[in-house]
Design an enzyme around this catalytic site. Structure first.
Site, mmCIF file in Angstrom:
data_model
loop_
_atom_site.group_PDB
_atom_site.id
_atom_site.type_symbol
_atom_site.label_atom_id
_atom_site.label_comp_id
_atom_site.label_asym_id
_atom_site.label_seq_id
_atom_site.Cartn_x
_atom_site.Cartn_y
_atom_site.Cartn_z
ATOM 1 N N PHE A 124 10.438 -3.012 -4.541
ATOM 2 C CA PHE A 124 10.715 -4.118 -3.621
ATOM 3 C C PHE A 124 10.023 -3.838 -2.294
ATOM 4 O O PHE A 124 10.280 -2.823 -1.653
ATOM 5 C CB PHE A 124 12.230 -4.272 -3.394
ATOM 6 C CG PHE A 124 12.561 -5.406 -2.459
ATOM 7 C CD1 PHE A 124 12.739 -6.695 -2.946
ATOM 8 C CD2 PHE A 124 12.679 -5.193 -1.087
ATOM 9 C CE1 PHE A 124 13.027 -7.745 -2.085
ATOM 10 C CE2 PHE A 124 12.971 -6.244 -0.217
ATOM 11 C CZ PHE A 124 13.148 -7.512 -0.719
ATOM 12 N N ASP A 209 6.748 3.290 1.659
ATOM 13 C CA ASP A 209 7.640 2.270 2.207
ATOM 14 C C ASP A 209 9.016 2.895 2.399
ATOM 15 O O ASP A 209 9.768 3.079 1.444
ATOM 16 C CB ASP A 209 7.691 1.071 1.239
ATOM 17 C CG ASP A 209 8.682 -0.009 1.681
ATOM 18 O OD1 ASP A 209 9.493 0.243 2.593
ATOM 19 O OD2 ASP A 209 8.648 -1.105 1.082
ATOM 20 N N LYS A 238 14.609 -1.869 8.680
ATOM 21 C CA LYS A 238 16.066 -1.853 8.568
ATOM 22 C C LYS A 238 16.749 -1.026 9.672
ATOM 23 O O LYS A 238 16.974 -1.536 10.745
ATOM 24 C CB LYS A 238 16.488 -1.399 7.177
ATOM 25 C CG LYS A 238 16.076 -2.408 6.102
ATOM 26 C CD LYS A 238 16.882 -2.302 4.831
ATOM 27 C CE LYS A 238 16.708 -3.546 3.995
ATOM 28 N NZ LYS A 238 15.576 -3.531 3.074
#
Ligand SMILES: *Cc1c(COP(=O)(O)O)cnc(C)c1O
Length: 389
Positions: A124, A209, A238
């Site tokens: 993702f 990532d 985040k």
């Protein structure tokens, strides 16, 4: 509001630490925290102070000027990652989009136009068109066609298949150290180090990532530190803003080849938001803070393992305070709904998996409280299964 997801009918109005409060005054113990975003919990004092102090001084000048917090946070990020250059964005997807663009530019300049990026199945990387194309989420396969071309998918933890996929057109390999949305699936150390070696051998880039795993989530400031390697390009998001929209792409000097006009963004690196990033990163980078993530993470893991053993559930995966519990059957969404009723917020990345991503400063008592509640919910679910079969 567009109907993009099913939301409960109530409205959240307040938050403090590990708790959220809705408009009826009901309290929720939050083990989702905005999807691993609120790393210091809800409305922590360090963020409130950073926001109010910076808001009174300078909110935004324009990305065409330097501002003080932007420079300070870039320095902090280069010091803590060991990389050289920073590009700030408002979301993880935008940071990854920037990483993809930087790799393509680097390929155009250094690798005779090589542009393909090898990514992992079930990965993702975000919801822009290019990052959806980079993602290996099976449900997205036929969505928003045609996709952006140039992404080759291979299974995680299979170095042989990965090397076989490298061609003259390959410019980079991109992956998450732990696949979060896929259900907390870790890349093995041998795989991560193998990628670093393959990237060096074929003179291509390694893009890591860490939008979910970074900023203390796995017990070190960044997960890549645990493998003893350094990526060429790193994306963080985040937790970096602790709840405000902040993400970053960080790269080595050698890879940082954007020329004026190649990349930008109206809200990127505003003084207000980067001031929050400084406050968050300074707090999380403290050795005692990270040590506490490790010990609370170990406690959460042992409680989950004990629940799994007692009630014959599956394995516990993950690192630090990014953990998952595999269930014995497809009742994860039932558990999440029942937990919500009882004032506990949990996440189910799929029908058999529960994911735990509390605030990094969650207390041992809160972990016990969550685990006690979860154990009852699982016992009840198992009992009703047994009764109906
Ligand atoms: C959440 C996430 C993203 C996307 O970040 P957004 O801020 O939602 O755009 C990208 N990669 C990983 C690994 C993520 O967990």
């Amino acid at each position: 509001l567009m109907e993009i997801t099913k939301r409960p009918s109530f409205t959240m109005v307040e938050g403090s630490g590990s708790y959220l409060v809705d408009d009826a005054g009901k309290r929720y113990l939050d083990f989702v925290q905005g999807w691993a975003v609120n790393c210091l919990g809800h409305s922590p004092k360090v963020i409130v102070d950073a926001l109010s102090k910076q808001a009174a001084k300078l909110i935004n000048c324009s990305p065409a000027f330097y501002n003080e917090p932007m420079k300070e946070l870039a320095t902090l990020l280069t010091k803590t990652t060991g990389l050289d250059k920073v590009f700030f964005t408002n979301s993880g997807a935008e940071a990854n989009e920037g990483a993809i663009k930087l790799a393509r530019k680097w390929g155009a300049v250094n690798r005779e136009g090589a542009f393909e990026i090898i990514t992992m199945e079930n990965s993702f990387h975000g919801r822009t068109l290019a990052t959806m194309s980079a993602s290996g989420k099976p449900q997205w396969k036929d969505l928003f066609e045609p996709k952006v071309p140039g992404f080759i998918k291979v299974p995680i933890n299979d170095l042989e298949k990965l090397e076989a996929a490298i061609t003259r057109k390959t410019v980079a390999i991109m992956l998450e150290p732990i696949q979060g949305e896929a259900g907390v699936i870790p890349a093995q150390a041998q795989f991560m180090n193998g990628i670093r070696a393959l990237a060096d051998k074929h003179k291509i880039l390694m893009i890591v990532d860490e939008i979910q795993t970074g900023v203390g989530r796995t017990g070190t400031l960044f997960a890549f530190e645990q493998y003893g390697l350094k990526p060429d390009i790193l994306t963080v998001g985040k937790g970096l803003g602790g709840g405000v929209p902040l993400a970053a792409m960080v790269a080595t000097e050698a890879v940082s080849c954007f020329e004026h006009g190649d990349q930008g963004g109206t809200f990127n690196g505003t003084a207000l938001i980067t001031a929050v990033g400084i406050a968050v990163l300074t707090e999380v980078a403290r050795a005692e803070f990270l040590q506490q993530v490790v010990s609370t993470g170990a406690k959460l893991r042992s409680r989950l393992e004990q629940i799994s053993q007692t009630h014959k559930q599956g394995e516990v995966r993950g690192q630090g305070l990014l953990l998952s519990l595999t269930l014995s059957d497809e009742f994860a969404t039932n558990i999440v709904s029942a937990a919500l009723e009882e004032g506990l917020l949990l996440n189910a990345p799929n029908s058999r998996t529960l994911r735990f991503m509390p605030a990094l400063n969650v207390s041992a008592e809160e972990v016990d409280q969550m685990a006690d509640q979860l154990e009852k919910l699982i016992a009840r679910e198992v009992q009703s299964r047994d009764a109906s079969s």
